[in-house]
Design an enzyme around this catalytic site. Sequence first.
Site, mmCIF file in Angstrom:
data_model
loop_
_atom_site.group_PDB
_atom_site.id
_atom_site.type_symbol
_atom_site.label_atom_id
_atom_site.label_comp_id
_atom_site.label_asym_id
_atom_site.label_seq_id
_atom_site.Cartn_x
_atom_site.Cartn_y
_atom_site.Cartn_z
ATOM 1 N N HIS A 45 20.240 4.884 0.918
ATOM 2 C CA HIS A 45 20.218 4.477 -0.482
ATOM 3 C C HIS A 45 21.555 3.842 -0.859
ATOM 4 O O HIS A 45 22.535 3.954 -0.131
ATOM 5 C CB HIS A 45 19.938 5.682 -1.388
ATOM 6 C CG HIS A 45 21.052 6.682 -1.389
ATOM 7 N ND1 HIS A 45 21.142 7.700 -0.466
ATOM 8 C CD2 HIS A 45 22.138 6.811 -2.194
ATOM 9 C CE1 HIS A 45 22.233 8.409 -0.693
ATOM 10 N NE2 HIS A 45 22.862 7.882 -1.739
ATOM 11 N N HIS A 130 26.997 -1.028 -0.850
ATOM 12 C CA HIS A 130 26.999 -0.627 0.555
ATOM 13 C C HIS A 130 26.011 0.513 0.752
ATOM 14 O O HIS A 130 25.688 1.228 -0.197
ATOM 15 C CB HIS A 130 28.390 -0.156 0.989
ATOM 16 C CG HIS A 130 28.740 1.195 0.455
ATOM 17 N ND1 HIS A 130 29.133 1.380 -0.865
ATOM 18 C CD2 HIS A 130 28.697 2.422 1.019
ATOM 19 C CE1 HIS A 130 29.346 2.670 -1.069
ATOM 20 N NE2 HIS A 130 29.079 3.334 0.052
#
Length: 188
Positions: A45, A130
């Site tokens: 995630h 990221h």
Amino acid sequence: MNTSRTFIAVDASSKDTIGNLQQKIQVSAGWNSQLLKPVSKHSFHFTLIFLGEVTIKTIEIIKTKLSEIRFEPIKILYTGIGGFPNSNAARVIWLGVDAEGGRKLIDLAEKVRSKMKDIGFMPDKAFTPHMTLFRTKTGKLKMPTNLLSEYDSITFGSEIINKFHLKRSDLTSSGPIYTDIFTVNASD
């Protein structure tokens, strides 16, 4: 008073593709399980903001604020890898996204963070798009330069982000378990 450890995130739907990439990187770098721990592919995630321990009453307020957010679906391309705080002393190894998708993800994070600031939550750090692939087990890791250059300009896949979640994180001895509490879908 009952509390839950919470954060707001965008889930990856390309879990198998990212999981395969994660294995390939680990083999290419020669990293073993004593050195670092791979993130479970079910946990991939982008964290938009970490909220910490919150009460059930506060969760209801958070849900109300999040339901005010409108956003268009965001296309991202997975590209590049790196480390935090930097590739010479990494504690986290991450997968990046393309510039355009990254800007749109930052815009979404800013909308979420703004709503959370309204109710007293302050981000602990700036949002950098990221996805964590690995966490080091002991200290810091110097990422091989050839590994960084090998993965620098490769696109590993793409996806459309069309929702984000308020999540609960339950810490266990085998790793965190994430549960969606509330979901906000993109506008059509």
